[in-house]
Design a protein around this motif. Structure first.
Motif, PDB file in Angstrom:
ATOM      1  N   VAL A  65       9.190  -3.249  -3.093  1.00 30.81           N
ATOM      2  CA  VAL A  65       8.583  -4.008  -2.575  1.00 30.81           C
ATOM      3  C   VAL A  65       6.969  -3.906  -2.149  1.00 30.81           C
ATOM      4  CG1 VAL A  65      10.568  -5.762  -1.870  1.00 30.81           C
ATOM      5  CG2 VAL A  65       9.572  -4.649  -0.273  1.00 30.81           C
ATOM      6  N   ALA A  66       6.443  -5.161  -1.924  1.00 27.31           N
ATOM      7  CA  ALA A  66       5.105  -5.129  -1.441  1.00 27.31           C
ATOM      8  C   ALA A  66       4.984  -4.257   0.241  1.00 27.31           C
ATOM      9  CB  ALA A  66       4.740  -6.318  -1.988  1.00 27.31           C
ATOM     10  N   TYR A  67       5.490  -4.738   0.858  1.00 30.15           N
ATOM     11  CA  TYR A  67       5.274  -5.182   2.533  1.00 30.15           C
ATOM     12  C   TYR A  67       4.062  -5.021   2.654  1.00 30.15           C
ATOM     13  CZ  TYR A  67       4.962  -3.193   7.177  1.00 30.15           C
ATOM     14  OH  TYR A  67       5.410  -2.639   8.043  1.00 30.15           O
ATOM     15  N   ARG A  68       3.400  -6.493   2.851  1.00 26.60           N
ATOM     16  CA  ARG A  68       1.926  -6.555   2.970  1.00 26.60           C
ATOM     17  C   ARG A  68       0.693  -5.978   2.525  1.00 26.60           C
ATOM     18  NH1 ARG A  68       0.961  -9.732   8.386  1.00 26.60           N
ATOM     19  NH2 ARG A  68      -1.041 -10.488   7.614  1.00 26.60           N
ATOM     20  N   CYS A  69       1.140  -6.032   0.723  1.00 24.08           N
ATOM     21  CA  CYS A  69       0.187  -5.786  -0.455  1.00 24.08           C
ATOM     22  C   CYS A  69       0.598  -6.122  -1.565  1.00 24.08           C
ATOM     23  CB  CYS A  69      -0.430  -4.165  -0.148  1.00 24.08           C
ATOM     24  SG  CYS A  69       0.715  -3.735  -1.233  1.00 24.08           S
ATOM     25  N   SER A  70      -0.406  -6.837  -2.095  1.00 25.77           N
ATOM     26  CA  SER A  70       0.071  -7.078  -3.859  1.00 25.77           C
ATOM     27  C   SER A  70       0.117  -5.730  -4.684  1.00 25.77           C
ATOM     28  CB  SER A  70      -0.562  -7.928  -4.340  1.00 25.77           C
ATOM     29  OG  SER A  70      -2.439  -7.225  -4.209  1.00 25.77           O
ATOM     30  N   PHE A  71       1.514  -5.715  -5.083  1.00 24.48           N
ATOM     31  CA  PHE A  71       1.967  -5.086  -6.505  1.00 24.48           C
ATOM     32  C   PHE A  71       1.198  -3.175  -5.354  1.00 24.48           C
ATOM     33  CE2 PHE A  71       1.894  -9.202  -7.966  1.00 24.48           C
ATOM     34  CZ  PHE A  71       3.084  -9.618  -6.889  1.00 24.48           C
ATOM     35  N   ARG A  72       2.271  -2.638  -4.872  1.00 27.42           N
ATOM     36  CA  ARG A  72       0.895  -0.974  -4.802  1.00 27.42           C
ATOM     37  C   ARG A  72      -0.694  -1.224  -4.749  1.00 27.42           C
ATOM     38  NH1 ARG A  72       6.148   1.656  -4.570  1.00 27.42           N
ATOM     39  NH2 ARG A  72       7.383   0.731  -5.820  1.00 27.42           N
ATOM     40  N   VAL A  73      -1.238  -2.317  -4.285  1.00 24.37           N
ATOM     41  CA  VAL A  73      -2.407  -1.931  -4.418  1.00 24.37           C
ATOM     42  C   VAL A  73      -2.531  -1.426  -2.470  1.00 24.37           C
ATOM     43  CG1 VAL A  73      -4.898  -3.646  -3.422  1.00 24.37           C
ATOM     44  CG2 VAL A  73      -2.774  -3.918  -5.065  1.00 24.37           C
ATOM     45  N   THR A  74      -1.881  -1.084  -1.675  1.00 17.26           N
ATOM     46  CA  THR A  74      -2.101   0.024  -0.490  1.00 17.26           C
ATOM     47  C   THR A  74      -2.254   1.198  -0.942  1.00 17.26           C
ATOM     48  OG1 THR A  74       0.919  -0.979  -0.367  1.00 17.26           O
ATOM     49  CG2 THR A  74      -1.138  -1.734   1.255  1.00 17.26           C
ATOM     50  N   GLY A  87      -4.517 -12.877   3.361  1.00 12.92           N
ATOM     51  CA  GLY A  87      -2.740 -12.031   4.479  1.00 12.92           C
ATOM     52  C   GLY A  87      -2.855 -10.710   4.026  1.00 12.92           C
ATOM     53  N   GLU A  88      -3.028  -9.879   2.525  1.00 11.92           N
ATOM     54  CA  GLU A  88      -2.439  -8.826   3.544  1.00 11.92           C
ATOM     55  C   GLU A  88      -3.589  -7.119   2.993  1.00 11.92           C
ATOM     56  OE1 GLU A  88      -2.047  -8.491  -1.194  1.00 11.92           O
ATOM     57  OE2 GLU A  88       0.262  -8.887  -1.219  1.00 11.92           O
ATOM     58  N   SER A  89      -4.711  -7.784   2.987  1.00 13.75           N
ATOM     59  CA  SER A  89      -6.607  -7.001   3.430  1.00 13.75           C
ATOM     60  C   SER A  89      -5.928  -6.060   4.487  1.00 13.75           C
ATOM     61  CB  SER A  89      -7.210  -7.862   3.692  1.00 13.75           C
ATOM     62  OG  SER A  89      -8.098  -8.360   2.027  1.00 13.75           O
TER      63      SER A  89
END
Ligand code: PCD
Ligand SMILES: [Cu+]
Length: 806
Positions: A381-390, A759-761
């Motif tokens: 899952v994300a964990y504070r990043c949309s879809f592997r953006v981290t 939120g994810e940034s």
């Protein structure tokens, strides 16, 4: 008509609309301990479920003997795969098009996997009974290293699909191989790299970690056999999706299922997926006719629910000798664990990893991702990043640093040289995205100036000299990051989860006295939606935010929506909210014109009212209009004041930010002290600056956790080494540094109010920033890259390997 009405500015401030640092309305109950979480829910006659879990990472389950458990007074049932099989519920579909065992069916594939579900009168009896269930296992060889998955002697994990040559995302070349996903132009990129004067290469690993929300996952399932209605309260980030999936799986008609997400104690992506606990609780409630509660403990949460990351990213980046980037190549080995249960839109098996060209204008690029099965928990899952953006941001921001070293160039300058320029937006990236808006140079210059970047580099050079002279044992690291996020999934034409299009919704009802309730398809897990969505509506409808109730999470009342993750609430549901507000206003305009006895087009909007054009003293306030809407017969206008909007965004939004971290490293102990952290975020139009700041603080702290120590680590036989908070790093106020937040405001051109997600940034940008600072501290000693997490031991080891302990 009121001649004495307050000036515009005062009326506007009274609304507490867009841009106001309005205090969070939900905190009234949270700060008094009056929240209503799943475990607070009590039902008469409620039973409790608990899992028997596998101690092994890979084993055959030869038999399960529940006799002793069933003999324990208070035990009502013990469910195994055999009991679920007649209902076809022993396996369930995953969000990624794979399937997953609900309870061990013949074998177990990761430590902590659910083997049997014990149902008892209270949770203590259930826990005792779990100990009494005897499971006979035969251990099998374990696969933990994804790079060994396709070796000739590799154990085959998924016997159920071992012979399938086609998976949910195309051809499979080995039983342990899930998919290969390719984007961009391979040949062109490889040609650019072959000819480039400068090429930097690195293997960048983004380790396996876990969102670890304060509240673990859980639910209460209650099947009412009299009226045929199933109610499930649970920690769901996407309640409507759960309802649809539950209906499809159980055969219960969707209108007979009610899913309720009450208050949620943090989601962070962990609560997007569907877990065996939900299915077992539902089945147990159907079987026993009683409500069944299931609540995970911390170890179960860390060991078995969705992990995040675990991406091995091999990269090559090519440039001219003066630092113009010409190509980017990436091959990722993605460790998915035992089942492919990633929460990514169907067409994107590796999420939005193809945003890995980041903030840079890179003309040619190629990305390939191989998904691999291992004996680890599923999720992704994300964990504070949309879809592997981290992962993508970490990769490119490390590659930029590695390239800067190769070029002998300052990394801030290298970034500025390659940023997508303001006039290039909307920008089409080599890997297929259309960036909506951005102004990277302005943000970057502001950030460098705010921290006195040149001054910091001078200080770092002086420190280095002092270190070499033996006057200090501390090195100083400066971490830079400029990230580009992609949030707000997202056009239904290319984003769906299990076929469900990713739109979102808002439904507003204005009451006769001029207050309102609005319901959305999203669900707050702590983000403060009840506060911010009311602010959007206040500005759009002229009704004070304090007079608007926001409700989410009950599928019987809320309009259908895809839920909250991937920072999609503001870009999607926020847009629906603004548009529903505009529909209210359009009707209000007709009513006002009628009341003022002028033509519709002769009235104009003025903060909280419609006034006659050119005669602002003749007006009708929104309050008056609402009353009239219900109580006055208006020719051609039906009574009432309601609106609903379903919003399919035309594009995603691309928030961005410039982060700078300064830290000191003690080379003898490996300890780090973050001296300064500056975070500039651009999320377009800002709804609530105070909430944004809170989001940034939280996200940066999670970034600190991930970069500096948090990890789900396995030993060679698949034991989870970090299944408690003794071993899994969760920062407290003690470890958390002071953050300086800042912003620029580049609105999204396609969002009705110009807002992007935020939120994810801070996590997307924060992780590379901390990591770059650690790496930068050792740059002078020849280090190009060291893997996260940068815990004290690993930093000490880096210093030792570089000969700094001589
Ligand atoms: N411009 C702007 C934007 C935004 N905002 C705000 O802020 C917040 C956020 O938002 P967004 O970004 O849109 O997001 P959302 O959707 O809402 O949410 C989600 C996210 O969110 C975050 N944050 C948080 N917080 C809290 N408290 N808790 C939680 O859990 C959480 N989580 C995390 C995550 S992880 Mo994933 O799921 O991984 O994908 S994604 C995510 C909200 O309130 C809003 O409104 C504002 O104000 N403005
Ligand atoms: Cu993500």
């Amino acid at each position: 008509m009121n001649e004495m009405s307050p000036p515009k500015s005062e009326r506007s401030a009274a609304l507490k609309g867009l841009g106001t640092a309005r205090k969070r309305v939900e905190d009234v109950r949270f700060t008094q301990g009056k929240g209503n979480y799943v475990d607070d829910i009590q039902q008469p006659g409620m039973l409790f479920g608990d899992f028997v879990r596998s101690p092994y990472a890979h084993a055959r389950v030869k038999s399960i003997n529940a006799e002793a458990a069933l003999a324990l007074p208070g035990v009502v049932a013990v469910l195994t795969a055999k009991d679920l099989e007649p209902l076809s519920l022993h396996w369930m579909p995953t969000l990624a098009g794979d399937k997953q065992m609900v309870l061990a069916d013949g074998k177990v594939l990761f430590q902590g996997q659910e083997v049997a579900f014990v149902v008892a009168e209270d949770r203590y009896i259930a826990a005792d009974a779990v100990e009494l269930v005897e499971v006979d296992y035969e251990e099998l060889p374990v696969l933990v290293d994804p790079f060994k998955a396709e070796l000739p002697d590799a154990p085959i994990l998924r016997e159920d699909i071992a012979d399938d040559l086609e998976g949910a995302h195309g051809p499979r070349r080995h039983p342990n191989h899930i998919f290969t996903w390719e984007q961009g132009d391979k040949a062109a990129t490889e040609a650019v790299i072959a000819e480039a004067p400068v090429v930097a290469e690195e293997m960048v690993y983004y380790h396996r970690t876990h969102p670890c929300p304060l509240e673990t996952c859980g639910c209460v399932a209650s099947m009412d056999k009299v009226n045929g209605k199933l109610t499930v309260w649970g920690t769901f980030q996407a309640p409507h999706v759960v309802r649809t999936v539950a209906s499809l799986l159980s055969g219960i008609a969707e209108h007979n299922i009610r899913i309720i997400s009450p208050d949620i104690g943090g989601g962070f992506g962990n609560k997007v997926g569907v877990y065996p606990g939900y299915v077992c609780s539902i089945v147990a409630s159907i079987v026993t006719g009683k409500p069944v509660k299931w609540i995970e403990d911390r170890m179960e949460n860390l060991m078995s629910t969705a992990f995040a990351r675990d991406y091995w990213m091999k990269g090559k980046i090519a440039a001219t000798s003066d630092g113009r980037i010409t190509g980017l190549w990436c091959h990722t080995t993605a460790d998915h664990g035992a089942f492919d249960a990633c929460a990514d839109p169907t067409k994107f098996p590796a999420g939005f990893m193809n945003i890995c060209t980041g903030s840079y204008d890179i003309p040619t690029a190629y990305l390939a991702v191989d998904g691999i099965y291992t004996n680890k928990a599923p999720g992704g899952v994300a964990y504070r990043c949309s879809f592997r953006v981290t992962e993508a941001a970490y990769f490119i921001e490390r590659m930029i640093e590695v390239l800067a070293i190769k070029l002998g160039m300052d990394a801030a300058e290298l970034r500025a040289k390659n940023f997508i320029r303001k006039d290039q937006f909307p920008y089409h990236s080599a890997l297929g995205w259309e960036y909506d808006s951005g102004d990277y140079h302005t943000a970057w210059d502001k950030a460098l100036k705010a921290v006195d970047y040149d001054g910091l580099r001078r200080e770092q050079a002086e420190r280095l000299e002092a270190f070499k002279r033996g006057e200090t044992r501390k090195l100083m690291g400066i971490g830079l990051t400029h990230f580009t996020e992609i949030v707000g999934a997202g056009p239904v034409k290319n984003c769906d989860i299990l076929g469900m299009g990713m739109f979102d919704s808002c439904e507003i009802r204005i009451h006769p006295t001029g207050s309102a309730i609005a319901r959305l398809g999203t669900i707050s897990q702590g983000q403060g939606h009840a506060t911010t969505f009311a602010q959007i509506l206040a500005t759009e409808t002229g009704i004070p935010a304090d007079d608007i109730t926001i409700e989410e999470g009950d599928t019987d009342t809320a309009p259908y929506g895809l839920g909250t993750y991937g920072s999609r609430s503001t870009p999607v549901a926020g847009a629906a909210t603004a548009l529903a507000g505009r529909k209210i206003r359009a009707k209000a305009q007709m009513i006002a014109a009628y009341l003022l006895e002028v033509h519709d087009n002769d009235v104009e909007w003025d903060v909280d009212r419609f006034a006659v054009k050119g005669a602002p003293e003749r007006f009708k306030t929104m309050k008056e209009i609402a009353y009239a809407a219900y109580n006055q017969a208006i020719p051609g206008v039906e009574p009432g004041l309601e609106a609903v909007s379903y919003y399919d965004p035309p594009n995603m939004t691309y928030p961005f930010g410039a982060y700078i971290c300064v830290l000191d490293i003690d080379v003898d102990t490996g300890e780090t002290v973050v001296r300064q952290f500056y975070a500039l975020d651009d999320c377009g139009t800002r709804i609530n600056p105070m909430i944004i700041e809170g989001q940034v603080h939280g996200g940066l702290t999670e970034a600190l956790a991930i970069a500096m120590g948090q990890e789900i680590a396995y030993d060679e036989i698949g034991n989870v080494k970090t299944a408690t908070l003794m071993d899994f790093f969760l920062p407290t106020a003690w470890e958390t540094p002071h953050y300086t937040t800042d912003y620029t405001e580049t609105p999204s051109p396609h969002h009705p109010i110009g807002a992007k997600g935020v939120g994810e940034s801070p996590n997307v940008g924060g992780v590379p920033c901390f990591s770059n600072a650690v790496n930068d501290a050792f740059r002078a000693f020849g280090l190009t890259h060291t893997q996260m997490p940068h815990d004290h031991w690993r930093i000490w080891k880096t210093a030792n390997d570089l000969g700094l302990h001589a």
